[in-house]
Write a protein that holds these residues in place. Structure first.
Motif, PDB file in Angstrom:
ATOM      1  N   ARG A   1       8.484  16.224   4.606  1.00  0.00           N
ATOM      2  CA  ARG A   1       9.255  14.967   4.229  1.00  0.00           C
ATOM      3  C   ARG A   1      10.304  15.891   4.579  1.00  0.00           C
ATOM      4  N   GLU A   2      10.939  16.715   4.297  1.00  0.00           N
ATOM      5  CA  GLU A   2      12.527  17.033   5.244  1.00  0.00           C
ATOM      6  C   GLU A   2      12.085  17.488   6.822  1.00  0.00           C
ATOM      7  N   ALA A   3      10.846  18.019   6.852  1.00  0.00           N
ATOM      8  CA  ALA A   3      10.770  17.588   8.966  1.00  0.00           C
ATOM      9  C   ALA A   3      10.582  16.956   9.529  1.00  0.00           C
ATOM     10  N   PHE A   4       9.852  15.264   8.904  1.00  0.00           N
ATOM     11  CA  PHE A   4      10.087  14.007   8.859  1.00  0.00           C
ATOM     12  C   PHE A   4      11.146  13.274   9.004  1.00  0.00           C
ATOM     13  N   ALA A   5      11.543  14.151   8.806  1.00  0.00           N
ATOM     14  CA  ALA A   5      13.297  12.659   7.740  1.00  0.00           C
ATOM     15  C   ALA A   5      13.468  12.197   8.984  1.00  0.00           C
ATOM     16  N   GLU A   6      13.381  12.009  10.126  1.00  0.00           N
ATOM     17  CA  GLU A   6      14.441  11.530  11.230  1.00  0.00           C
ATOM     18  C   GLU A   6      12.922   9.806  11.569  1.00  0.00           C
ATOM     19  N   ARG A   7      11.583  10.584  11.677  1.00  0.00           N
ATOM     20  CA  ARG A   7      10.288   9.317  11.530  1.00  0.00           C
ATOM     21  C   ARG A   7      10.464   8.617  10.383  1.00  0.00           C
ATOM     22  N   LEU A   8      10.862   9.152   9.443  1.00  0.00           N
ATOM     23  CA  LEU A   8      10.975   8.173   8.404  1.00  0.00           C
ATOM     24  C   LEU A   8      12.169   7.487   7.728  1.00  0.00           C
ATOM     25  N   ALA A   9      13.480   7.591   8.206  1.00  0.00           N
ATOM     26  CA  ALA A   9      14.190   7.211   8.249  1.00  0.00           C
ATOM     27  C   ALA A   9      14.105   5.822   8.432  1.00  0.00           C
ATOM     28  N   GLY A  10      13.944   4.873   9.331  1.00  0.00           N
ATOM     29  CA  GLY A  10      13.407   3.706   9.342  1.00  0.00           C
ATOM     30  C   GLY A  10      12.136   3.107   8.118  1.00  0.00           C
ATOM     31  N   GLN A  11      11.648   3.368   7.548  1.00  0.00           N
ATOM     32  CA  GLN A  11      10.491   3.622   7.083  1.00  0.00           C
ATOM     33  C   GLN A  11      11.122   2.815   5.137  1.00  0.00           C
ATOM     34  N   ASP A  12       9.574   2.135   5.240  1.00  0.00           N
ATOM     35  CA  ASP A  12      10.463   1.106   3.304  1.00  0.00           C
ATOM     36  C   ASP A  12       9.900   2.782   2.454  1.00  0.00           C
ATOM     37  N   MET A  13      11.081   3.796   2.219  1.00  0.00           N
ATOM     38  CA  MET A  13      10.445   4.872   1.226  1.00  0.00           C
ATOM     39  C   MET A  13      11.056   5.207   0.394  1.00  0.00           C
ATOM     40  N   GLY A  14      10.409   5.610  -1.134  1.00  0.00           N
ATOM     41  CA  GLY A  14      10.647   6.113  -2.178  1.00  0.00           C
ATOM     42  C   GLY A  14      11.093   7.990  -2.304  1.00  0.00           C
ATOM     43  N   LYS A  15      11.029   8.498  -3.143  1.00  0.00           N
ATOM     44  CA  LYS A  15      11.292  10.282  -3.108  1.00  0.00           C
ATOM     45  C   LYS A  15      10.009  10.727  -1.778  1.00  0.00           C
ATOM     46  N   GLY A  16       8.660   9.945  -2.669  1.00  0.00           N
ATOM     47  CA  GLY A  16       8.038  10.420  -1.582  1.00  0.00           C
ATOM     48  C   GLY A  16       6.857  10.038  -1.714  1.00  0.00           C
ATOM     49  N   CYS A  17       7.589   8.554  -1.920  1.00  0.00           N
ATOM     50  CA  CYS A  17       6.514   7.257  -1.377  1.00  0.00           C
ATOM     51  C   CYS A  17       6.520   6.962  -0.796  1.00  0.00           C
ATOM     52  N   LEU A  18       5.923   6.284   0.951  1.00  0.00           N
ATOM     53  CA  LEU A  18       5.922   5.400   1.595  1.00  0.00           C
ATOM     54  C   LEU A  18       5.294   4.425   0.799  1.00  0.00           C
ATOM     55  N   ARG A  19       5.810   3.210   1.762  1.00  0.00           N
ATOM     56  CA  ARG A  19       5.352   1.979   1.493  1.00  0.00           C
ATOM     57  C   ARG A  19       4.969   0.693   2.313  1.00  0.00           C
ATOM     58  N   PHE A  20       3.437   0.318   2.441  1.00  0.00           N
ATOM     59  CA  PHE A  20       3.303  -0.513   4.185  1.00  0.00           C
ATOM     60  C   PHE A  20       3.191  -1.939   3.281  1.00  0.00           C
TER      61      PHE A  20
ATOM     62  N   ILE B   1       0.646  -1.403   0.347  1.00  0.00           N
ATOM     63  CA  ILE B   1      -0.110  -0.307   0.247  1.00  0.00           C
ATOM     64  C   ILE B   1       0.861   1.188  -0.224  1.00  0.00           C
ATOM     65  N   SER B   2       0.868   2.068  -0.729  1.00  0.00           N
ATOM     66  CA  SER B   2       1.445   3.506  -1.729  1.00  0.00           C
ATOM     67  C   SER B   2       0.543   4.314  -0.707  1.00  0.00           C
ATOM     68  N   PHE B   3       2.042   5.408   0.412  1.00  0.00           N
ATOM     69  CA  PHE B   3       1.336   6.679   0.923  1.00  0.00           C
ATOM     70  C   PHE B   3       2.077   7.911   0.305  1.00  0.00           C
ATOM     71  N   TYR B   4       1.285   8.700  -0.622  1.00  0.00           N
ATOM     72  CA  TYR B   4       2.273   9.941  -1.546  1.00  0.00           C
ATOM     73  C   TYR B   4       2.469  10.524  -0.509  1.00  0.00           C
ATOM     74  N   LEU B   5       3.367  11.257  -0.446  1.00  0.00           N
ATOM     75  CA  LEU B   5       3.137  12.805   0.676  1.00  0.00           C
ATOM     76  C   LEU B   5       4.167  13.273  -0.907  1.00  0.00           C
ATOM     77  N   MET B   6       2.821  14.119  -1.150  1.00  0.00           N
ATOM     78  CA  MET B   6       4.043  15.040  -2.568  1.00  0.00           C
ATOM     79  C   MET B   6       5.106  16.336  -1.600  1.00  0.00           C
ATOM     80  N   ARG B   7       5.094  16.827  -0.970  1.00  0.00           N
ATOM     81  CA  ARG B   7       5.187  17.894  -0.158  1.00  0.00           C
ATOM     82  C   ARG B   7       7.118  17.606   0.518  1.00  0.00           C
ATOM     83  N   GLY B   8       7.754  18.119  -0.456  1.00  0.00           N
ATOM     84  CA  GLY B   8       9.209  17.665  -0.037  1.00  0.00           C
ATOM     85  C   GLY B   8      10.038  18.180   1.936  1.00  0.00           C
ATOM     86  N   ASP B   9       8.682  19.743   2.204  1.00  0.00           N
ATOM     87  CA  ASP B   9       9.110  20.363   3.023  1.00  0.00           C
ATOM     88  C   ASP B   9       8.234  19.096   4.128  1.00  0.00           C
TER      89      ASP B   9
END
Length: 123
Positions: free
Chosen positions: A76-95, A66-74
């Motif tokens: 993504r940058e603000a949440f970089a630490e929390r997203l670091a351990g996730q399966d993530m492409g450029k703007g796509c969080l994959r579950f 399941i993909s969750f697309y987060l288009m805002r780069g700002d």
């Protein structure tokens, strides 16, 4: 799932495999609750949420996840630490599994998106 031809999100949810439908419906509920002022549309064959004509959030049932697309780069940058351990492409969080969706993280990302301003940060 192949790119949907559904005309609306309800039609999209009716098409997805039953084992993913509840998770996608919950993502929709979160988006609708947290993204005040956004329009719910179908874009690129998936449910999407737009503001001022720009899609900022979307989600989809893919073949393997399941993909969750987060288009805002700002955001993504603000949440970089929390997203670091996730399966993530450029703007796509994959579950990989519906039960692995971190709804608390998704809610926080939606809230940050709703409060972010300006279309320049949308990829």
């Amino acid at each position: 799932m192949v790119r949907s031809e559904a005309k609306d999100v309800a039609g999209y949810l009716a098409e997805v495999p039953e084992e993913r439908r509840d998770a996608l419906a919950r993502l929709r509920e979160l988006c609708r609750a947290e993204l005040a002022g956004f329009g719910e549309v179908m874009a690129y064959g998936m449910p999407a949420y737009e503001r001022d004509g720009a899609v900022e959030i979307a989600f989809a049932a893919q073949k393997q996840y399941i993909s969750f697309y987060l288009m805002r780069g700002d955001v993504r940058e603000a949440f970089a630490e929390r997203l670091a351990g996730q399966d993530m492409g450029k703007g796509c969080l994959r579950f990989r599994k519906a039960e692995s969706i971190d709804y608390d993280l998704v809610r926080d990302l939606l809230r940050a998106t709703a409060t972010a301003a300006g279309p320049g940060a949308v990829c």
